[in-house]
Motif scaffolding. Structure first.
Motif, PDB file in Angstrom:
ATOM      1  N   ALA A  78      11.030  10.066   3.141  1.00 34.84           N
ATOM      2  CA  ALA A  78      10.629  11.157   1.834  1.00 34.84           C
ATOM      3  C   ALA A  78      11.013   9.919   0.482  1.00 34.84           C
ATOM      4  O   ALA A  78      10.195  10.153  -0.522  1.00 34.84           O
ATOM      5  N   GLY A  79      11.811   9.059   0.609  1.00 41.15           N
ATOM      6  CA  GLY A  79      12.134   8.173  -0.520  1.00 41.15           C
ATOM      7  C   GLY A  79      13.369   8.253  -0.882  1.00 41.15           C
ATOM      8  O   GLY A  79      13.855   7.718  -2.022  1.00 41.15           O
ATOM      9  N   LYS A  80      14.265   8.859  -0.263  1.00 41.69           N
ATOM     10  CA  LYS A  80      15.867   8.975  -0.756  1.00 41.69           C
ATOM     11  C   LYS A  80      16.442   7.626  -0.923  1.00 41.69           C
ATOM     12  O   LYS A  80      17.071   7.497  -2.164  1.00 41.69           O
ATOM     13  N   THR A  81      16.363   6.945  -0.056  1.00 40.14           N
ATOM     14  CA  THR A  81      17.402   5.550  -0.310  1.00 40.14           C
ATOM     15  C   THR A  81      16.598   4.797  -1.215  1.00 40.14           C
ATOM     16  O   THR A  81      17.250   4.144  -2.017  1.00 40.14           O
ATOM     17  N   THR A  82      15.241   4.750  -1.070  1.00 42.47           N
ATOM     18  CA  THR A  82      14.660   4.123  -2.579  1.00 42.47           C
ATOM     19  C   THR A  82      15.159   4.548  -3.768  1.00 42.47           C
ATOM     20  O   THR A  82      15.235   3.668  -4.656  1.00 42.47           O
ATOM     21  N   LEU A  83      15.081   5.843  -3.876  1.00 40.73           N
ATOM     22  CA  LEU A  83      15.541   6.377  -5.051  1.00 40.73           C
ATOM     23  C   LEU A  83      16.904   5.887  -5.697  1.00 40.73           C
ATOM     24  O   LEU A  83      17.204   5.411  -6.664  1.00 40.73           O
ATOM     25  N   LEU A  84      17.917   6.063  -4.420  1.00 40.38           N
ATOM     26  CA  LEU A  84      19.203   5.571  -4.849  1.00 40.38           C
ATOM     27  C   LEU A  84      19.305   4.136  -5.205  1.00 40.38           C
ATOM     28  O   LEU A  84      19.911   3.549  -6.236  1.00 40.38           O
ATOM     29  N   ARG A  85      18.604   3.232  -4.685  1.00 42.45           N
ATOM     30  CA  ARG A  85      18.476   1.669  -4.826  1.00 42.45           C
ATOM     31  C   ARG A  85      17.845   1.519  -6.295  1.00 42.45           C
ATOM     32  O   ARG A  85      18.391   0.383  -6.807  1.00 42.45           O
ATOM     33  N   LEU A  86      16.978   2.152  -6.672  1.00 46.20           N
ATOM     34  CA  LEU A  86      16.396   2.167  -8.073  1.00 46.20           C
ATOM     35  C   LEU A  86      17.344   2.439  -9.133  1.00 46.20           C
ATOM     36  O   LEU A  86      17.758   1.854 -10.127  1.00 46.20           O
ATOM     37  N   ILE A  87      18.189   3.349  -8.868  1.00 46.85           N
ATOM     38  CA  ILE A  87      19.162   4.123  -9.852  1.00 46.85           C
ATOM     39  C   ILE A  87      20.425   3.029  -9.970  1.00 46.85           C
ATOM     40  O   ILE A  87      20.616   2.620 -10.922  1.00 46.85           O
ATOM     41  N   LEU A  92      26.710   7.499  -6.201  1.00 45.39           N
ATOM     42  CA  LEU A  92      25.684   7.556  -5.246  1.00 45.39           C
ATOM     43  C   LEU A  92      26.101   7.710  -3.631  1.00 45.39           C
ATOM     44  O   LEU A  92      26.577   6.465  -3.621  1.00 45.39           O
ATOM     45  N   LEU A  93      25.894   8.686  -3.114  1.00 46.77           N
ATOM     46  CA  LEU A  93      26.247   8.743  -1.724  1.00 46.77           C
ATOM     47  C   LEU A  93      25.119   8.895  -0.687  1.00 46.77           C
ATOM     48  O   LEU A  93      24.409  10.018  -0.799  1.00 46.77           O
ATOM     49  N   ASP A  94      24.995   7.886   0.024  1.00 49.36           N
ATOM     50  CA  ASP A  94      23.739   7.655   0.938  1.00 49.36           C
ATOM     51  C   ASP A  94      24.082   8.245   2.192  1.00 49.36           C
ATOM     52  O   ASP A  94      24.800   7.554   3.105  1.00 49.36           O
ATOM     53  N   GLU A  95      23.919   9.367   2.528  1.00 47.72           N
ATOM     54  CA  GLU A  95      24.165  10.231   3.834  1.00 47.72           C
ATOM     55  C   GLU A  95      25.422   9.818   4.387  1.00 47.72           C
ATOM     56  O   GLU A  95      25.884   9.381   5.478  1.00 47.72           O
ATOM     57  N   PRO A  96      26.602  10.509   3.381  1.00 51.85           N
ATOM     58  CA  PRO A  96      27.860  10.062   3.410  1.00 51.85           C
ATOM     59  C   PRO A  96      28.703  10.891   4.790  1.00 51.85           C
ATOM     60  O   PRO A  96      29.449  10.422   5.262  1.00 51.85           O
ATOM     61  N   GLU A 150       0.849  -1.308   0.044  1.00 49.39           N
ATOM     62  CA  GLU A 150       0.014   0.098   0.067  1.00 49.39           C
ATOM     63  C   GLU A 150       0.687   1.351   0.049  1.00 49.39           C
ATOM     64  O   GLU A 150       0.414   2.314  -0.243  1.00 49.39           O
ATOM     65  N   THR A 151       2.065   1.098   0.574  1.00 49.88           N
ATOM     66  CA  THR A 151       3.040   2.430   0.712  1.00 49.88           C
ATOM     67  C   THR A 151       3.533   2.797  -0.870  1.00 49.88           C
ATOM     68  O   THR A 151       4.151   1.934  -1.574  1.00 49.88           O
ATOM     69  N   VAL A 152       3.351   3.959  -1.159  1.00 51.87           N
ATOM     70  CA  VAL A 152       3.868   4.592  -2.407  1.00 51.87           C
ATOM     71  C   VAL A 152       5.084   5.305  -1.953  1.00 51.87           C
ATOM     72  O   VAL A 152       5.074   6.452  -1.449  1.00 51.87           O
ATOM     73  N   ALA A 153       6.341   4.877  -2.199  1.00 54.67           N
ATOM     74  CA  ALA A 153       7.581   5.288  -1.776  1.00 54.67           C
ATOM     75  C   ALA A 153       7.861   6.472  -2.882  1.00 54.67           C
ATOM     76  O   ALA A 153       8.523   7.599  -2.280  1.00 54.67           O
ATOM     77  N   LEU A 154       7.835   6.089  -4.021  1.00 56.37           N
ATOM     78  CA  LEU A 154       8.187   7.163  -5.243  1.00 56.37           C
ATOM     79  C   LEU A 154       6.992   7.259  -6.057  1.00 56.37           C
ATOM     80  O   LEU A 154       6.553   6.188  -6.233  1.00 56.37           O
ATOM     81  N   GLU A 155       6.615   8.533  -6.433  1.00 54.78           N
ATOM     82  CA  GLU A 155       5.446   8.600  -7.446  1.00 54.78           C
ATOM     83  C   GLU A 155       5.784   9.446  -8.800  1.00 54.78           C
ATOM     84  O   GLU A 155       5.935  10.606  -8.267  1.00 54.78           O
ATOM     85  N   LEU A 207      25.369  12.191  -6.636  1.00 54.54           N
ATOM     86  CA  LEU A 207      24.228  12.620  -5.930  1.00 54.54           C
ATOM     87  C   LEU A 207      24.155  12.189  -4.682  1.00 54.54           C
ATOM     88  O   LEU A 207      24.533  10.830  -4.309  1.00 54.54           O
ATOM     89  N   HIS A 208      24.389  13.292  -3.680  1.00 53.96           N
ATOM     90  CA  HIS A 208      24.599  13.048  -2.462  1.00 53.96           C
ATOM     91  C   HIS A 208      23.217  13.280  -1.656  1.00 53.96           C
ATOM     92  O   HIS A 208      22.747  14.423  -1.711  1.00 53.96           O
ATOM     93  N   VAL A 209      22.904  12.135  -0.933  1.00 54.55           N
ATOM     94  CA  VAL A 209      21.474  12.099  -0.328  1.00 54.55           C
ATOM     95  C   VAL A 209      21.739  12.650   1.228  1.00 54.55           C
ATOM     96  O   VAL A 209      22.687  12.266   1.888  1.00 54.55           O
ATOM     97  N   THR A 210      20.941  13.605   1.739  1.00 58.57           N
ATOM     98  CA  THR A 210      20.951  14.187   2.924  1.00 58.57           C
ATOM     99  C   THR A 210      19.637  14.549   3.387  1.00 58.57           C
ATOM    100  O   THR A 210      18.620  14.948   2.807  1.00 58.57           O
TER     101      THR A 210
END
Ligand code: ATP
Length: 237
Positions: A38-47, A158-162, A13-18, A190-193
């Motif tokens: 917000a979906g940050k990690t999901t976005l990186l995992r898809l890329i 891709l940097l996840d909360e580096p 039921e959860t829409v992580a990215l739309e 692409l630096h997630v924070t």
């Protein structure tokens, strides 16, 4: 150029990215700013290709990435927890990045060793190759993880909360080093924070992710002075 078009990712039921759209140009340092969930990690995992979207397309320099294995995408991923192999040395961890990425092309052990040593030098860890991962600090682990990615010569990293696990001193040093590496390699980051200060300090451009959508993507100065979307402005208070 990395191009995401109409990307949607659901978990039950959860829409992580739309219907997410985002362009990361070549030779750019882009911050991806968003609150928790917000979906940050999901976005990186898809890329990176660890998951596939339910809808939409992701392409790199015009080539569709869907269905391509992560190690065939020319995309590097530095995980939040570094994900180093504790039983390997620093040098072996970096060599692993290259061995896994390439089949045959870098089978020469001497070349493997040299390229890994060059990558360690690039991140300021010259002479650390023989150490065990358990013998080095958190900041050094972060740099080993970066070297393991850079050795594969990705087009985008891709940097996840580096900076999340680093104290204030180390954070400032890592910021300077990331900038220097980008200057030298002309690679995109692409630096997630979740920190607006970090996003604005580090990014040439900042994309704001809110509830699974990019609500603003702009130069950092423009974003600071003219947040034209209220959802984006909330992150800058
Ligand atoms: P944080 O900064 O807290 O890590 P985030 O912005 O990285 O958050 P995501 O981890 O991408 O956010 O999660 C986005 C949404 O998708 C959240 O509601 C999360 O609960 C949900 N979600 C992510 N992965 C899964 C999963 N494997 N199964 C179910 N729901 C998930």
């Amino acid at each position: 150029m990395l191009n995401l078009s109409g990307v949607t990712r659901r978990y039950g039921e959860t829409v992580a990215l739309e219907d997410l759209n985002l362009i990361v140009p070549d030779d750019t340092y882009m911050s991806l700013l968003g609150a928790s969930g917000a979906g940050k990690t999901t976005l990186l995992r898809l890329i990176a290709g660890f998951e596939e979207p339910n809808a939409g397309q992701i392409s790199l320099n015009g080539e569709r990435l869907d269905g391509k294995a992560p190690h065939r995408r020319d995309i590097g991923f530095v995980f939040q927890n570094f994900a180093l192999f504790p039983h390997l040395t620093v040098q072996e961890n970096v060599e692993f990045g290259l061995k896994y990425r390439e089949t045959g092309a870098c089978a020469d052990p001497k070349e493997l060793t040299e390229r890994a040593a060059d990558a360690l030098q690039l991140v300021g860890l010259d002479g650390f190759g023989h150490r065990g991962v358990g013998e080095i600090s958190g900041g050094q682990k972060q740099r080993v993880a970066l070297a393991r990615t850079l050795v594969t010569e990705p087009r985008i990293v891709l940097l996840d909360e580096p900076l999340g696990a680093l104290d204030a001193n180390l954070r400032n040093r890592m910021c300077d080093e990331l900038r220097a590496i980008r200057e030298r390699l002309r690679v995109s980051f692409l630096h997630v924070t979740g920190s607006e200060t970090e996003a604005l300090t580090m990014g040439d451009t900042v994309a704001v992710l809110s509830d699974g959508r990019i609500v603003q993507a702009d130069g950092s100065t423009e974003l600071f002075t003219r947040p034209h979307n209220p959802a984006a402005a909330r992150h800058l208070n």
